[in-house]
Design a protein around this motif. Structure first.
Motif, PDB file in Angstrom:
ATOM      1  N   UNK A   1       0.841  -1.198   0.000  1.00  0.00           N
ATOM      2  CA  UNK A   1       0.000   0.000   0.000  1.00  0.00           C
ATOM      3  C   UNK A   1       0.877   1.250   0.000  1.00  0.00           C
ATOM      4  N   UNK A   2       1.843   1.282   0.892  1.00  0.00           N
ATOM      5  CA  UNK A   2       2.728   2.445   0.963  1.00  0.00           C
ATOM      6  C   UNK A   2       3.494   2.650  -0.344  1.00  0.00           C
ATOM      7  N   UNK A   3       3.946   1.576  -0.945  1.00  0.00           N
ATOM      8  CA  UNK A   3       4.670   1.668  -2.209  1.00  0.00           C
ATOM      9  C   UNK A   3       3.769   2.225  -3.312  1.00  0.00           C
ATOM     10  N   UNK A   4       2.532   1.758  -3.363  1.00  0.00           N
ATOM     11  CA  UNK A   4       1.593   2.248  -4.378  1.00  0.00           C
ATOM     12  C   UNK A   4       1.345   3.745  -4.197  1.00  0.00           C
ATOM     13  N   UNK A   5       1.224   4.178  -2.958  1.00  0.00           N
ATOM     14  CA  UNK A   5       1.004   5.605  -2.684  1.00  0.00           C
ATOM     15  C   UNK A   5       2.244   6.411  -3.079  1.00  0.00           C
ATOM     16  N   UNK A   6       3.415   5.913  -2.719  1.00  0.00           N
ATOM     17  CA  UNK A   6       4.652   6.624  -3.063  1.00  0.00           C
ATOM     18  C   UNK A   6       4.850   6.697  -4.575  1.00  0.00           C
ATOM     19  N   UNK A   7       4.509   5.619  -5.280  1.00  0.00           N
ATOM     20  CA  UNK A   7       4.611   5.628  -6.743  1.00  0.00           C
ATOM     21  C   UNK A   7       3.704   6.694  -7.346  1.00  0.00           C
ATOM     22  N   UNK A   8       2.466   6.761  -6.843  1.00  0.00           N
ATOM     23  CA  UNK A   8       1.520   7.760  -7.352  1.00  0.00           C
ATOM     24  C   UNK A   8       1.993   9.170  -6.995  1.00  0.00           C
ATOM     25  N   UNK A   9       2.561   9.337  -5.777  1.00  0.00           N
ATOM     26  CA  UNK A   9       3.135  10.623  -5.374  1.00  0.00           C
ATOM     27  C   UNK A   9       4.224  11.057  -6.346  1.00  0.00           C
ATOM     28  N   UNK A  10       5.107  10.129  -6.647  1.00  0.00           N
ATOM     29  CA  UNK A  10       6.232  10.413  -7.539  1.00  0.00           C
ATOM     30  C   UNK A  10       5.743  10.808  -8.928  1.00  0.00           C
ATOM     31  N   UNK A  11       4.760  10.072  -9.433  1.00  0.00           N
ATOM     32  CA  UNK A  11       4.203  10.384 -10.753  1.00  0.00           C
ATOM     33  C   UNK A  11       3.539  11.763 -10.747  1.00  0.00           C
TER      34      UNK A  11
ATOM     35  N   UNK B   1       4.299  14.293  -8.780  1.00  0.00           N
ATOM     36  CA  UNK B   1       5.355  15.317  -8.703  1.00  0.00           C
ATOM     37  C   UNK B   1       6.021  15.506 -10.063  1.00  0.00           C
ATOM     38  N   UNK B   2       6.241  14.400 -10.776  1.00  0.00           N
ATOM     39  CA  UNK B   2       6.818  14.493 -12.116  1.00  0.00           C
ATOM     40  C   UNK B   2       5.910  15.288 -13.052  1.00  0.00           C
ATOM     41  N   UNK B   3       4.597  15.213 -12.794  1.00  0.00           N
ATOM     42  CA  UNK B   3       3.632  15.934 -13.617  1.00  0.00           C
ATOM     43  C   UNK B   3       3.453  17.378 -13.149  1.00  0.00           C
ATOM     44  N   UNK B   4       4.154  17.757 -12.065  1.00  0.00           N
ATOM     45  CA  UNK B   4       4.123  19.142 -11.629  1.00  0.00           C
ATOM     46  C   UNK B   4       3.223  19.460 -10.461  1.00  0.00           C
ATOM     47  N   UNK B   5       2.583  18.463  -9.847  1.00  0.00           N
ATOM     48  CA  UNK B   5       1.740  18.749  -8.682  1.00  0.00           C
ATOM     49  C   UNK B   5       2.493  18.380  -7.399  1.00  0.00           C
ATOM     50  N   UNK B   6       1.851  18.619  -6.280  1.00  0.00           N
ATOM     51  CA  UNK B   6       2.494  18.398  -4.979  1.00  0.00           C
ATOM     52  C   UNK B   6       2.414  16.962  -4.486  1.00  0.00           C
ATOM     53  N   UNK B   7       1.875  16.071  -5.240  1.00  0.00           N
ATOM     54  CA  UNK B   7       1.681  14.695  -4.785  1.00  0.00           C
ATOM     55  C   UNK B   7       0.197  14.386  -4.757  1.00  0.00           C
ATOM     56  N   UNK B   8      -0.154  13.317  -4.077  1.00  0.00           N
ATOM     57  CA  UNK B   8      -1.558  12.901  -4.039  1.00  0.00           C
ATOM     58  C   UNK B   8      -2.196  13.278  -2.712  1.00  0.00           C
ATOM     59  N   UNK B   9      -3.494  13.562  -2.778  1.00  0.00           N
ATOM     60  CA  UNK B   9      -4.236  13.887  -1.567  1.00  0.00           C
ATOM     61  C   UNK B   9      -4.984  12.653  -1.062  1.00  0.00           C
ATOM     62  N   UNK B  10      -5.751  12.826   0.019  1.00  0.00           N
ATOM     63  CA  UNK B  10      -6.455  11.688   0.610  1.00  0.00           C
ATOM     64  C   UNK B  10      -7.455  11.057  -0.352  1.00  0.00           C
TER      65      UNK B  10
END
Length: 160
Positions: A27-37, A39-48
């Protein structure tokens, strides 16, 4: 949400529950992967809301896998998938199902005055805004489609 998952991960480490620990790491890895993607797209990461989406997708994947393993007679693997799905579900809000989902879909269709299949998108956007993470929106979409198919077409014809 992330804090709850982090605390559960620490508890799983302390208790020695290997299945729970492995699932929470996924779960944590999936969230971190989405966060990274993100950020690469220019946003601050994922929200709740995005985290809820990730968790729901992970549960759906495991439910499908469990069903396929059961059909193939691999009950031990099916049980493992179901256990993982149950662990992930702990972090999701209480789910609205069955008749309650149908009632809420009907109310939403009525509230936004949806008149036909072309309004599915508006209905789904409204449901997602009203009940974030609380229902399976794939199922809700099917319910809304059925409702809109059975809507009287008199309003649509009157506007033509």
């Amino acid at each position: 949400m992330r804090d709850r998952i982090g605390m559960a991960l620490k508890d799983a480490k302390a208790s020695g529950d290997k299945r729970r620990l492995a699932t929470l790491r996924l779960v944590q890895t999936a969230i971190k992967d989405r966060d990274s993607a993100a950020r690469d797209a220019g946003s601050d990461g994922v929200d709740d809301e995005d985290v809820l989406d990730i968790l729901q997708k992970m549960v759906r994947q495991r439910d499908i896998s469990a069903s396929e393993f059961e059909e193939a007679g691999q009950l031990d693997l099916a049980e493992q998938e179901q256990r993982e799905a149950d662990i992930i579900r702990e972090f999701l809000p209480e789910q609205i199902n069955g008749e309650e989902m149908r009632r809420l879909c009907e109310a939403t269709v009525k509230d936004i005055k949806a008149a036909g299949l072309r309004d599915i998108g508006r209905c789904m956007s409204e449901l997602k805004a009203r009940y974030p993470g609380q229902m399976d929106f794939v199922q809700a979409s099917c319910v809304v489609k059925d409702l809109l198919r059975s809507e009287p077409r008199s309003e649509a014809k009157a506007g033509e």
